[in-house]
Design a protein around this motif. Structure first.
Motif, short mmCIF file in Angstrom:
data_model
loop_
_atom_site.label_atom_id
_atom_site.label_comp_id
_atom_site.label_asym_id
_atom_site.label_seq_id
_atom_site.Cartn_x
_atom_site.Cartn_y
_atom_site.Cartn_z
N PHE A 5 -10.79 -83.41 49.66
CA PHE A 5 -10.84 -82.29 50.59
C PHE A 5 -12.03 -81.39 50.25
O PHE A 5 -12.59 -81.44 49.15
CB PHE A 5 -9.56 -81.45 50.50
CG PHE A 5 -8.30 -82.20 50.87
CD1 PHE A 5 -7.86 -82.25 52.18
CD2 PHE A 5 -7.56 -82.85 49.89
CE1 PHE A 5 -6.71 -82.93 52.52
CE2 PHE A 5 -6.40 -83.52 50.21
CZ PHE A 5 -5.97 -83.57 51.53
N ALA A 7 -12.75 -77.14 50.79
CA ALA A 7 -12.31 -75.83 51.26
C ALA A 7 -13.52 -74.91 51.33
O ALA A 7 -14.27 -74.79 50.36
CB ALA A 7 -11.26 -75.25 50.33
N ALA A 26 -4.50 -78.39 42.99
CA ALA A 26 -5.68 -79.24 43.22
C ALA A 26 -6.28 -79.69 41.89
O ALA A 26 -6.12 -79.04 40.86
CB ALA A 26 -6.72 -78.48 44.04
N TRP A 42 -1.21 -84.61 49.73
CA TRP A 42 -1.08 -83.83 50.97
C TRP A 42 -0.26 -82.56 50.78
O TRP A 42 -0.56 -81.53 51.39
CB TRP A 42 -0.45 -84.70 52.07
CG TRP A 42 -1.49 -85.48 52.84
CD1 TRP A 42 -1.74 -86.81 52.76
CD2 TRP A 42 -2.43 -84.95 53.76
NE1 TRP A 42 -2.79 -87.16 53.59
CE2 TRP A 42 -3.22 -86.02 54.23
CE3 TRP A 42 -2.68 -83.68 54.25
CZ2 TRP A 42 -4.24 -85.86 55.15
CZ3 TRP A 42 -3.71 -83.51 55.17
CH2 TRP A 42 -4.48 -84.58 55.61
N CYS A 45 -2.50 -79.84 49.80
CA CYS A 45 -3.26 -79.36 50.96
C CYS A 45 -2.41 -78.39 51.78
O CYS A 45 -2.90 -77.32 52.19
CB CYS A 45 -3.70 -80.54 51.81
SG CYS A 45 -4.42 -80.08 53.41
N ASN A 49 -3.28 -74.32 52.25
CA ASN A 49 -3.37 -73.68 53.57
C ASN A 49 -2.41 -72.51 53.69
O ASN A 49 -2.75 -71.47 54.25
CB ASN A 49 -3.08 -74.71 54.66
CG ASN A 49 -4.30 -75.47 55.13
OD1 ASN A 49 -5.16 -74.95 55.83
ND2 ASN A 49 -4.40 -76.74 54.72
N ILE A 58 -9.74 -75.76 55.33
CA ILE A 58 -9.59 -76.87 54.40
C ILE A 58 -9.78 -78.16 55.20
O ILE A 58 -9.04 -78.42 56.17
CB ILE A 58 -8.24 -76.83 53.68
CG1 ILE A 58 -8.14 -75.54 52.85
CG2 ILE A 58 -8.07 -78.06 52.80
CD1 ILE A 58 -6.83 -75.35 52.13
N TRP A 60 -10.34 -82.38 55.41
CA TRP A 60 -9.99 -83.66 54.79
C TRP A 60 -11.13 -84.65 55.01
O TRP A 60 -11.51 -84.92 56.15
CB TRP A 60 -8.69 -84.17 55.42
CG TRP A 60 -8.30 -85.57 55.07
CD1 TRP A 60 -8.48 -86.20 53.87
CD2 TRP A 60 -7.65 -86.51 55.93
NE1 TRP A 60 -7.97 -87.48 53.93
CE2 TRP A 60 -7.46 -87.70 55.18
CE3 TRP A 60 -7.20 -86.47 57.25
CZ2 TRP A 60 -6.85 -88.83 55.72
CZ3 TRP A 60 -6.59 -87.58 57.77
CH2 TRP A 60 -6.42 -88.76 57.02
N THR A 155 -7.79 -79.56 58.55
CA THR A 155 -6.35 -79.43 58.35
C THR A 155 -5.83 -78.04 58.68
O THR A 155 -4.62 -77.81 58.66
CB THR A 155 -5.96 -79.76 56.89
OG1 THR A 155 -6.36 -78.70 56.02
CG2 THR A 155 -6.56 -81.08 56.45
#
Length: 387
Positions: A5, A7, A26, A42, A45, A49, A58, A60, A155
């Motif tokens: 990912f 961000a 993370a 996931w 993630c 968020n 963020i 992917w 995302t």
């Protein structure tokens, strides 16, 4: 399954974003200007968020390869299995940014990526998604470096600084994630008195009240990951339930706001009320040059007017010395943090900042100036004596 990912965040807040992402779980974090690359499952993630106050989006990562021409980028997008992540009935939008790319037209690259996505859907399903540039179901982001192209699926959806709290705004509102970053850089935490004496529509106040009441910034909004085929609804519900279980009942939290403009105070009042945060904040109409500190010590944060926001530099040159004098007279014992793009501010205030932190308010380069207002001589302490 671990995914990759990226961000994004306002420039200057990257380390704070690293802290947010680490707290979410993370791994393999790599900080660059304007954001952080990381790897995560996931659920991480989803958690980032929901809980990050600093992130803007963020993304992917779904494809990455070297390129030389637009055709290379088309082939990369065509080889990506978009139908595994969303369906042809959903609408799409493609955005492309580039740094040091030799390609001449970003618009043409954007078109080629869109064509490739539609061609892949036609090949796999016999149907193609429609484009919606205003409120798409799915956002595709392309990033071109000098040699490599990376394709991402968003995302987040709407930018993460859109918490769903602020409906009424005044001129030059501060984005919520920048305000949250400034609060963190100031060292403020619940239990310390906070004042924004030029509160505008109340961005600092809303962020601080949410923090004091344990409210996750994303608790009142939806996210783009909920529209992807990979979405795990049960995992998301567990995260959301846990966040809501940690919320505290609204009560006064030692947060104060005021503004010279009654219109601004009404806007802040409406926004706080809509978010259910009004009991946590004391609001009033008042002139910073005349109001008194609400406590013997605390933290003052504000985004005062400066050249990009008002046109009369002579007016500012008259205002800044008065501002400095008011802080010296009325806020001894306070740490004051002012965000400004006007580099004249400290000199005209007749105050020496103890710290200057470069930050970007959108594309506008600013400084967050720290002034420690202590009684007595300021020699070696970067604060001026009260007058």
């Amino acid at each position: 399954m671990v995914e990759t990912f990226f961000a994004s965040c306002p420039r200057g807040l990257e380390q704070l974003l690293v802290d947010d992402l680490s707290a979410a779980g993370a791994r393999d974090l790599k900080q660059i200007s304007g954001g952080v690359h990381f790897r995560a499952e996931w659920t991480v993630c989803y958690r980032a968020n929901l809980h990050s106050r600093i992130a803007t989006r963020i993304l992917w990562r779904v494809a990455h390869a070297p390129y030389r021409t637009e055709d290379d980028i088309y082939r990369l997008a065509l080889e990506t299995s978009w139908p595994r992540s969303f369906v042809s009935e959903q609408t799409i939008r493609v955005d492309v940014t580039a740094v040091k790319s030799a390609l001449k037209s970003i618009d043409f690259v954007t078109l080629r990526i869109k064509d490739a996505i539609c061609d892949r859907f036609r090949r796999d399903t016999g149907k193609r998604p429609s484009v919606d540039t205003r409120q798409p179901d799915v956002r595709v982001h392309g990033f071109l470096g000098s040699e490599d192209c990376t394709l991402y699926l968003d995302t987040s959806g709407a930018p993460l600084y859109q918490r769903g709290c602020r409906q009424k705004t005044v001129d030059a509102p501060l984005k919520e994630n920048l305000a949250a970053g400034i609060l963190r850089l100031s060292g403020w935490h619940p239990g310390v008195t906070l004042l924004d004496p030029m509160c505008g529509s109340g961005t600092f106040l809303i962020e601080a009240a949410q923090i004091a009441l344990g409210i996750a910034p994303g608790a009142g909004r939806s996210f783009a990951f909920q529209r992807l085929r990979q979405f795990d609804a049960a995992a998301w519900k567990r995260l959301l339930d846990a966040a809501q279980a940690g919320e505290k009942s609204a009560d006064h939290a030692g947060i104060f706001g005021s503004d010279l403009s009654p219109v601004a105070v009404r806007a802040a009042l409406a926004n706080l009320d809509r978010a259910g945060l009004l009991p946590a904040v004391t609001l009033s109409t008042g002139d910073l040059l005349e109001i008194s500190a609400p406590a013997s010590h605390g933290i003052l944060v504000s985004n005062p007017p400066y050249g990009e926001r008002v046109s009369d530099h002579d007016e500012l040159a008259e205002f800044y010395p008065l501002l400095g004098s008011a802080l010296k007279r009325r806020f001894a014992g306070w740490n004051c943090y002012l965000l400004s793009a006007d580099t004249r501010l400290p000199k005209l205030m007749h105050l020496t900042p103890s710290r200057k932190t470069p930050l970007f308010n959108g594309a506008l380069e600013c400084r967050l100036y720290e002034f420690r207002m202590v009684a007595g001589s300021n020699r070696g302490t970067a604060a001026m004596p009260p007058v």
